[in-house]
Design a protein around this motif. Structure first.
Motif, PDB file in Angstrom:
ATOM      1  N   ASP A  36       0.826  -1.205   0.000  1.00 50.88           N
ATOM      2  CA  ASP A  36       0.000   0.000   0.000  1.00 50.88           C
ATOM      3  C   ASP A  36       0.860   1.255   0.000  1.00 50.88           C
ATOM      4  OD1 ASP A  36      -2.298  -1.562   0.119  1.00 50.88           O
ATOM      5  OD2 ASP A  36      -2.168  -1.707   2.302  1.00 50.88           O
ATOM      6  N   LEU A  37       1.952   1.229   0.745  1.00 60.33           N
ATOM      7  CA  LEU A  37       2.858   2.376   0.796  1.00 60.33           C
ATOM      8  C   LEU A  37       3.472   2.640  -0.576  1.00 60.33           C
ATOM      9  CD1 LEU A  37       4.576   4.531   2.205  1.00 60.33           C
ATOM     10  CD2 LEU A  37       6.165   2.717   2.840  1.00 60.33           C
ATOM     11  N   VAL A  38       3.944   1.587  -1.232  1.00 57.56           N
ATOM     12  CA  VAL A  38       4.557   1.746  -2.556  1.00 57.56           C
ATOM     13  C   VAL A  38       3.547   2.264  -3.563  1.00 57.56           C
ATOM     14  CG1 VAL A  38       5.684   0.530  -4.453  1.00 57.56           C
ATOM     15  CG2 VAL A  38       6.287  -0.023  -2.095  1.00 57.56           C
ATOM     16  N   ARG A  39       2.338   1.720  -3.532  1.00 60.16           N
ATOM     17  CA  ARG A  39       1.315   2.145  -4.480  1.00 60.16           C
ATOM     18  C   ARG A  39       0.950   3.617  -4.288  1.00 60.16           C
ATOM     19  NH1 ARG A  39      -2.076  -1.165  -3.021  1.00 60.16           N
ATOM     20  NH2 ARG A  39      -1.355  -2.874  -4.354  1.00 60.16           N
ATOM     21  N   ALA A  40       0.842   4.042  -3.030  1.00 62.73           N
ATOM     22  CA  ALA A  40       0.478   5.431  -2.759  1.00 62.73           C
ATOM     23  C   ALA A  40       1.582   6.380  -3.197  1.00 62.73           C
ATOM     24  CB  ALA A  40       0.184   5.608  -1.272  1.00 62.73           C
ATOM     25  N   VAL A  41       2.844   5.990  -2.945  1.00 60.48           N
ATOM     26  CA  VAL A  41       3.964   6.852  -3.339  1.00 60.48           C
ATOM     27  C   VAL A  41       4.062   6.946  -4.854  1.00 60.48           C
ATOM     28  CG1 VAL A  41       6.478   7.036  -3.318  1.00 60.48           C
ATOM     29  CG2 VAL A  41       5.263   6.487  -1.227  1.00 60.48           C
ATOM     30  N   ASN A  42       3.812   5.851  -5.538  1.00 55.96           N
ATOM     31  CA  ASN A  42       3.842   5.876  -7.003  1.00 55.96           C
ATOM     32  C   ASN A  42       2.750   6.777  -7.567  1.00 55.96           C
ATOM     33  OD1 ASN A  42       6.032   4.181  -7.354  1.00 55.96           O
ATOM     34  ND2 ASN A  42       4.787   2.336  -7.285  1.00 55.96           N
ATOM     35  N   GLU A  43       1.596   6.791  -6.932  1.00 55.11           N
ATOM     36  CA  GLU A  43       0.482   7.590  -7.431  1.00 55.11           C
ATOM     37  C   GLU A  43       0.782   9.088  -7.375  1.00 55.11           C
ATOM     38  OE1 GLU A  43      -2.900   6.436  -5.211  1.00 55.11           O
ATOM     39  OE2 GLU A  43      -3.206   4.542  -6.296  1.00 55.11           O
ATOM     40  N   VAL A  44       1.525   9.521  -6.366  1.00 52.92           N
ATOM     41  CA  VAL A  44       1.846  10.949  -6.288  1.00 52.92           C
ATOM     42  C   VAL A  44       3.105  11.281  -7.077  1.00 52.92           C
ATOM     43  CG1 VAL A  44       0.764  11.164  -4.032  1.00 52.92           C
ATOM     44  CG2 VAL A  44       3.202  10.693  -4.164  1.00 52.92           C
ATOM     45  N   GLY A  45       3.782  10.261  -7.625  1.00 56.40           N
ATOM     46  CA  GLY A  45       4.948  10.521  -8.452  1.00 56.40           C
ATOM     47  C   GLY A  45       6.132  11.070  -7.687  1.00 56.40           C
ATOM     48  N   ALA A  46       6.384  10.571  -6.498  1.00 58.64           N
ATOM     49  CA  ALA A  46       7.476  11.084  -5.677  1.00 58.64           C
ATOM     50  C   ALA A  46       8.818  10.594  -6.186  1.00 58.64           C
ATOM     51  CB  ALA A  46       7.287  10.658  -4.218  1.00 58.64           C
ATOM     52  N   ALA A  47       9.777  11.500  -6.224  1.00 60.73           N
ATOM     53  CA  ALA A  47      11.148  11.150  -6.552  1.00 60.73           C
ATOM     54  C   ALA A  47      11.806  10.549  -5.310  1.00 60.73           C
ATOM     55  CB  ALA A  47      11.905  12.390  -7.018  1.00 60.73           C
ATOM     56  N   PRO A  48      12.980   9.896  -5.442  1.00 60.97           N
ATOM     57  CA  PRO A  48      13.631   9.307  -4.265  1.00 60.97           C
ATOM     58  C   PRO A  48      13.860  10.303  -3.138  1.00 60.97           C
ATOM     59  CG  PRO A  48      14.648   8.490  -6.267  1.00 60.97           C
ATOM     60  CD  PRO A  48      13.662   9.525  -6.690  1.00 60.97           C
ATOM     61  N   SER A  49      14.281  11.533  -3.476  1.00 60.00           N
ATOM     62  CA  SER A  49      14.502  12.534  -2.425  1.00 60.00           C
ATOM     63  C   SER A  49      13.188  12.910  -1.732  1.00 60.00           C
ATOM     64  CB  SER A  49      15.153  13.781  -3.023  1.00 60.00           C
ATOM     65  OG  SER A  49      14.339  14.327  -4.054  1.00 60.00           O
ATOM     66  N   ASP A  50      12.092  12.984  -2.507  1.00 61.61           N
ATOM     67  CA  ASP A  50      10.792  13.273  -1.903  1.00 61.61           C
ATOM     68  C   ASP A  50      10.340  12.131  -1.003  1.00 61.61           C
ATOM     69  OD1 ASP A  50      10.618  15.686  -3.302  1.00 61.61           O
ATOM     70  OD2 ASP A  50       9.806  14.680  -5.053  1.00 61.61           O
ATOM     71  N   LEU A  51      10.599  10.899  -1.446  1.00 64.20           N
ATOM     72  CA  LEU A  51      10.203   9.751  -0.647  1.00 64.20           C
ATOM     73  C   LEU A  51      10.945   9.734   0.683  1.00 64.20           C
ATOM     74  CD1 LEU A  51       8.604   7.183  -0.371  1.00 64.20           C
ATOM     75  CD2 LEU A  51      10.363   5.983  -1.678  1.00 64.20           C
ATOM     76  N   MET A  52      12.233  10.116   0.685  1.00 61.46           N
ATOM     77  CA  MET A  52      12.993  10.192   1.935  1.00 61.46           C
ATOM     78  C   MET A  52      12.365  11.199   2.889  1.00 61.46           C
ATOM     79  SD  MET A  52      16.941  10.125   0.594  1.00 61.46           S
ATOM     80  CE  MET A  52      17.463   8.945  -0.643  1.00 61.46           C
ATOM     81  N   ALA A  53      11.980  12.348   2.344  1.00 63.89           N
ATOM     82  CA  ALA A  53      11.355  13.377   3.181  1.00 63.89           C
ATOM     83  C   ALA A  53      10.028  12.890   3.743  1.00 63.89           C
ATOM     84  CB  ALA A  53      11.158  14.657   2.377  1.00 63.89           C
ATOM     85  N   ILE A  54       9.241  12.151   2.928  1.00 63.74           N
ATOM     86  CA  ILE A  54       7.963  11.620   3.396  1.00 63.74           C
ATOM     87  C   ILE A  54       8.181  10.621   4.526  1.00 63.74           C
ATOM     88  CG2 ILE A  54       5.996  10.185   2.726  1.00 63.74           C
ATOM     89  CD1 ILE A  54       6.124  11.479  -0.023  1.00 63.74           C
TER      90      ILE A  54
END
Length: 363
Positions: free
Chosen positions: A328-346
């Motif tokens: 679920d986490l991966v799917r949600a992050v993919n939907e918002v189009g987060a880059a690796p740096s954005d994912l780290m911040a999240i």
């Protein structure tokens, strides 16, 4: 779903499930280990790629004195075919006198290359200062270097480091506690109380009750025969026993340098809401020319003119419910189009909010 590339490139999904493993794959016998050796020596026979430094000249003079050659006082050999080196090696457990080990030779001065050189007899010492091996032989150097007449140069790999296969003869054995005492202790490679207990149970099921006991999260003591020959056969049987290791703790590993993110299977998220957006500030310089009037007696100058524009992306918000899984986490992050740096911040924000059930480790 064109953003699945994020999960393939920057999100490595690892599952730490229970799986049968041999004792020899997850633990090692206490006291059975290699020992580091080090020595200082000279490499000779270099084709002009050596050095002439005070410590190299001093070592060269000392070597000549060992052969009965005494240079006049104050004489410097100024030799370019020698180099001072550090020789390192690892002495494996149970290595016997007369066996050979590999050595690595590294320049410690200004020598350009060790290619074509020969290591002179070098004593290799352990931490206790005793000599355990003697190294000598021709170096194998994979690196190369070349200099041009105009001062240009090219270097491939590292020509200042070489290796001698079986280049050292063992002269002293390292005593081990393998044959001493009534117990053999196994130390887990990854400390875990559950794994230590499961390993203890596996040994006791094989040998009988009370033969093994867990000392702590790392060590398991097993009662063993005192006779050395019997102990070898005993250890051979024990180290091949299989048991189910414990599942790893819930962890998220973030490599801030490469952008790699590893998420464990048991990571769960508590209820949380995350919004993702970004603001881009662009500054463009458009210098203009300031021209004075004809009768003003002024100077023509360049006046800076900055154009600043701000663009903000439309943020997206998504909710995490209780017990959200990794998928679920991966799917949600993919939907918002987060880059690796954005994912780290999240992930950092979720951890600070107490919404991650697990450890967040940033390396």
């Amino acid at each position: 779903m064109n953003k699945w590339l994020i999960s393939l490139v920057s999100l490595l999904l690892v599952s730490w499930g229970a799986d049968a493993a041999r004792i020899k794959d997850v633990a090692q016998v206490a006291g059975v280990r290699s020992n580091q050796l080090v020595g200082y020596g000279l490499v000779t026979g270099l084709p002009g790629t050596g050095e002439s430094t005070p410590f190299t000249d001093q070592s060269f003079n000392a070597m000549l004195q060992n052969f009965g050659i005494q240079l006049p006082e104050g004489t410097s050999p100024k030799a370019k075919n020698i180099a001072a080196v550090i020789v390192t090696a690892k002495l494996p457990a149970f290595t016997k006198q007369g066996q050979t080990i590999d050595v690595t030779v590294s320049s410690i001065g200004s020598a350009k290359s060790l290619r074509g050189g020969t290591l002179m007899q070098t004593m290799l010492k352990g931490l206790d200062g005793k000599v355990y091996a003697v190294a000598q032989g021709n170096l194998v150097v994979s690196g190369f270097s070349a200099d041009g007449a105009d001062g240009s140069s090219i270097v491939g790999n590292n020509p200042a480091v070489g290796m001698i296969s079986s280049g050292a003869i063992v002269e002293r054995e390292v005593p081990t506690p393998f044959s001493r005492g009534d117990y053999i202790t196994f130390n887990l490679l990854d400390s875990d109380f559950t794994t230590a207990q499961r390993m203890t149970d596996a040994v006791n099921n094989f040998l009988g009750p009370g033969m093994a006991s867990a000392v702590d999260a790392t060590s398991v003591k097993v009662r063993a025969p005192r006779d050395a020959s019997q102990r070898v056969a005993f250890l051979s049987a024990i180290e091949n026993l299989e048991f189910n290791t414990a599942e790893g703790a819930a962890k998220i590993i973030v490599n801030s340098r490469t952008g790699t993110i590893v998420v464990g299977q048991h990571v769960r998220l508590k209820p949380a809401a995350v919004t993702h957006g970004g603001m881009t500030v662009a500054i463009k310089e458009k210098p203009t020319v300031s021209q004075p009037n004809a009768l003003a007696n002024g100077d023509t100058t360049v006046v800076p003119d900055s154009d600043i524009s701000v663009t903000e992306k439309q943020g997206k918000m998504f909710n995490f419910q209780t017990g959200v899984t990794l998928d679920d986490l991966v799917r949600a992050v993919n939907e918002v189009g987060a880059a690796p740096s954005d994912l780290m911040a999240i992930l950092q924000a979720l951890k600070q909010a107490g919404a991650i059930e697990g450890q967040l480790i940033i390396i």
